[in-house]
Design an enzyme around this catalytic site. Structure first.
Site, PDB file in Angstrom:
ATOM      1  CE1 TYR A  85      -4.121   1.873   0.250  1.00  0.00           C
ATOM      2  CE2 TYR A  85      -2.658   3.408   1.401  1.00  0.00           C
ATOM      3  CZ  TYR A  85      -3.851   3.147   0.746  1.00  0.00           C
ATOM      4  OH  TYR A  85      -4.770   4.140   0.574  1.00  0.00           O
ATOM      5  CG  PHE A 137      -6.190  18.094 -24.358  1.00  0.00           C
ATOM      6  CD1 PHE A 137      -6.160  17.565 -25.637  1.00  0.00           C
ATOM      7  CD2 PHE A 137      -6.585  17.288 -23.311  1.00  0.00           C
ATOM      8  CE1 PHE A 137      -6.521  16.235 -25.855  1.00  0.00           C
ATOM      9  CE2 PHE A 137      -6.943  15.962 -23.525  1.00  0.00           C
ATOM     10  CZ  PHE A 137      -6.907  15.437 -24.801  1.00  0.00           C
ATOM     11  CB  THR A 138     -11.146  17.858 -24.303  1.00  0.00           C
ATOM     12  OG1 THR A 138     -10.237  16.754 -24.211  1.00  0.00           O
ATOM     13  CG2 THR A 138     -11.485  18.102 -25.758  1.00  0.00           C
ATOM     14  CG  ASP A 228      -0.638  18.475 -21.270  1.00  0.00           C
ATOM     15  OD1 ASP A 228      -0.029  17.393 -21.338  1.00  0.00           O
ATOM     16  OD2 ASP A 228      -1.877  18.567 -21.408  1.00  0.00           O
ATOM     17  CE  LYS A 271      -3.502  10.575 -24.376  1.00  0.00           C
ATOM     18  NZ  LYS A 271      -3.723  11.890 -23.852  1.00  0.00           N
ATOM     19  NE  ARG A 395      -9.487  15.822 -29.950  1.00  0.00           N
ATOM     20  CZ  ARG A 395     -10.238  15.384 -28.953  1.00  0.00           C
ATOM     21  NH1 ARG A 395     -11.528  15.634 -28.908  1.00  0.00           N
ATOM     22  NH2 ARG A 395      -9.707  14.688 -27.973  1.00  0.00           N
ATOM     23  CG  PHE A 462     -15.492  14.840 -27.590  1.00  0.00           C
ATOM     24  CD1 PHE A 462     -15.318  15.877 -26.690  1.00  0.00           C
ATOM     25  CD2 PHE A 462     -14.617  13.766 -27.545  1.00  0.00           C
ATOM     26  CE1 PHE A 462     -14.279  15.849 -25.768  1.00  0.00           C
ATOM     27  CE2 PHE A 462     -13.569  13.735 -26.632  1.00  0.00           C
ATOM     28  CZ  PHE A 462     -13.411  14.776 -25.738  1.00  0.00           C
TER      29      PHE A 462
END
Ligand SMILES: *Cc1c(COP(=O)(O)O)cnc(C)c1O
Length: 470
Positions: A85, A137-138, A228, A271, A395, A462
């Site tokens: 843990y 970015f969304t 980011d 990613k 997009r 979307f």
């Protein structure tokens, strides 16, 4: 195998090809469907490729998120998961990998990128503050807005033009940042939100010169720069290929320098980092780290696992190391360039220059007879699926959502359908099949009519919206 990209390698006389720097050890069979079966599946999915079942998909280019193939070393690392843990040894491997490759001091793991965005947005944004960013970015913008922030796009104008050949279309327009400072004062700015590469602009990079200059401007005004870092490895490759003075630097060196101009970063490890799940936050400021570490316990899990299993942390630590290798990133982006150059040669309208993780079809140019409110990019994604079972995503206006105050649709300049290439998953033959299907859909473009939205969710519409043909 792949011919070298003329875009990045220059014209060469004798053909010298590169090939993937791996060989295949395990295969996953693909399903093939008939057009009739695809039509039925599409109707059931409300013409939204996000609502298709993956078993009805042949080549899945929906996203490069969590779809990477892991290496044998990563799979072996999964067996070394220390499922404690607290204080799992895999956490310390991850911490060391992030410190080594990205250069930040303190690390908080999260279950994925938006978990990290949630924590940092809640911690540093005061209601009413502005967040200038190089295109939105969304999930990033949504978390900034949910924390009371107001997003301002400060990307250079070229980013909104699918035909501009600017080599760094992800760059921040420093005059736009300066204007915001002049108008509102530096205190009203929560931080500058920099993404490299910029997904919504077509996977376009930010130059080193730009982030360096941004850093200088922000330092003068006491404004933090947050990164980011989701696709920063790919951004580093474009710097190496395109920016003067970086041709002989390694991806790892370029990444470290870029990150050094920023104060903190969040990451969707699904990613660049070659894992199927995971994310992280990394900061240099101890006080900020303390606050994030307090908050992660509430929303993600203890600060040494952040919603991930020990085995996930280990695969991620190894994935970071593999993703920073020059030959990996060269073949990853090389495959994207291969597909894009094929489509370009056939006269198919795509966003130029070709970006790092995806080909973006210009749906406005595809279907000039459709109005934006007839969802041209959504329509194109549906037509591609019908033709061959290839899954892409919208997009454009559906992704852009609505203005929170007026309730009107945002009408983004770019109306794109994205063919996103998963890392280390498909071969060049798959890319040929994709290109040929896009060509077939392009040749049939005149007979196509658009869609109307018949169900609209409140957030990130979307993902779950439903459509019907007009
Ligand atoms: C995917 C992504 C995110 C969100 O990460 P998730 O892991 O999907 O939650 C944030 N920023 C960028 C640029 C992304 O591509």
């Amino acid at each position: 195998m792949n011919s070298q990209s003329s875009q990045t390698m220059g014209q060469q006389s004798g053909r010298r090809s590169w090939a993937e720097p791996w060989k295949i050890k395990v295969v996953e069979p693909l399903t093939m469907t008939t057009r009739e079966e695809r039509k039925k599946a599409l109707v059931e999915a409300g013409y939204n490729t996000f609502l298709l079942r993956s078993e009805d998909v042949y080549i899945d280019l929906l996203t490069d998120s969590g779809t990477s193939a892991m290496s044998d070393r990563q799979w072996a690392g999964m067996m070394l998961g220390d499922e404690a843990y607290a204080g799992s040894r895999n956490f310390y491997h991850l911490e060391a990998a992030i410190q080594k490759y990205y250069g930040y001091k303190y690390i908080v793991p999260t279950h994925q990128g938006r978990g990290a965005e949630h924590l940092i947005s809640r911690t540093v944004i005061k209601p009413g503050q502005l967040i200038p960013g190089n295109m939105y970015f969304t999930t990033t913008r949504l978390h900034q807005e949910l924390s009371g922030g107001i997003f301002h796009d400060v990307i250079i104008d070229e980013a909104h033009d699918p035909n501009s050949l600017h080599p760094f279309k992800g760059n921040i327009d420093l005059d736009k940042v300066q204007a915001l400072i002049d108008q509102h004062g530096a205190k009203q700015i929560a931080y500058i939100s920099v993404a490299g590469t910029v997904n919504m602009a077509g996977g376009q990079p930010v130059s080193m010169a730009n982030v360096r200059a941004l850093r200088a401007l922000c330092q003068k005004h006491g404004i933090k720069v947050y990164l980011d870092a989701t696709r920063m490895m790919e951004n580093a490759y474009f710097i190496q290929q395109r920016e003067e003075g970086y041709a002989d630097r390694s991806i790892a060196q370029i990444l470290r320098e870029f990150c050094s101009y920023t104060d903190a970063a969040w990451m969707s490890a699904k990613k660049d980092n070659l894992v199927n799940i995971g994310g992280w936050l990394a900061v240099n400021d101890w006080d900020l780290f303390e606050e994030l570490r307090n908050l992660v316990v509430v929303y993600e899990g203890l600060h040494t696992y952040g919603g991930l299993a020990g085995r996930d942390l280990e695969a991620l630590a190894i994935g970071i190391e593999e993703s920073a290798q020059d030959q990996h990133i060269r073949s990853r982006i090389g495959q994207v360039l291969y597909l894009g150059e094929l489509l370009s040669q056939w006269g198919i309208p795509i966003v130029q220059p070709i970006g790092g993780h995806a080909i973006f079809l210009d749906a406005r140019a595809f279907y000039p007879h459709l109005k934006q409110i007839e969802f041209p990019a959504q329509t194109l994604a549906a037509e591609l699926y019908l033709d061959s079972g290839i899954r892409s995503m919208e997009r454009g206006i559906a992704s852009a959502g609505r203005d929170a105050t007026t309730g009107d649709h945002y009408y983004p300049k770019l109306e794109l359908t994205r063919l996103t290439i998963p890392r280390r998953v498909y071969t060049q033959a798959h890319m040929d099949v994709v290109a040929e299907s896009v060509k077939a859909v392009y040749d049939a473009r005149q007979s196509v009519r658009g869609l109307k939205m018949v169900y609209e969710p409140k957030y990130l519409r979307f993902f779950q919206a439903r459509f019907e043909p007009l």
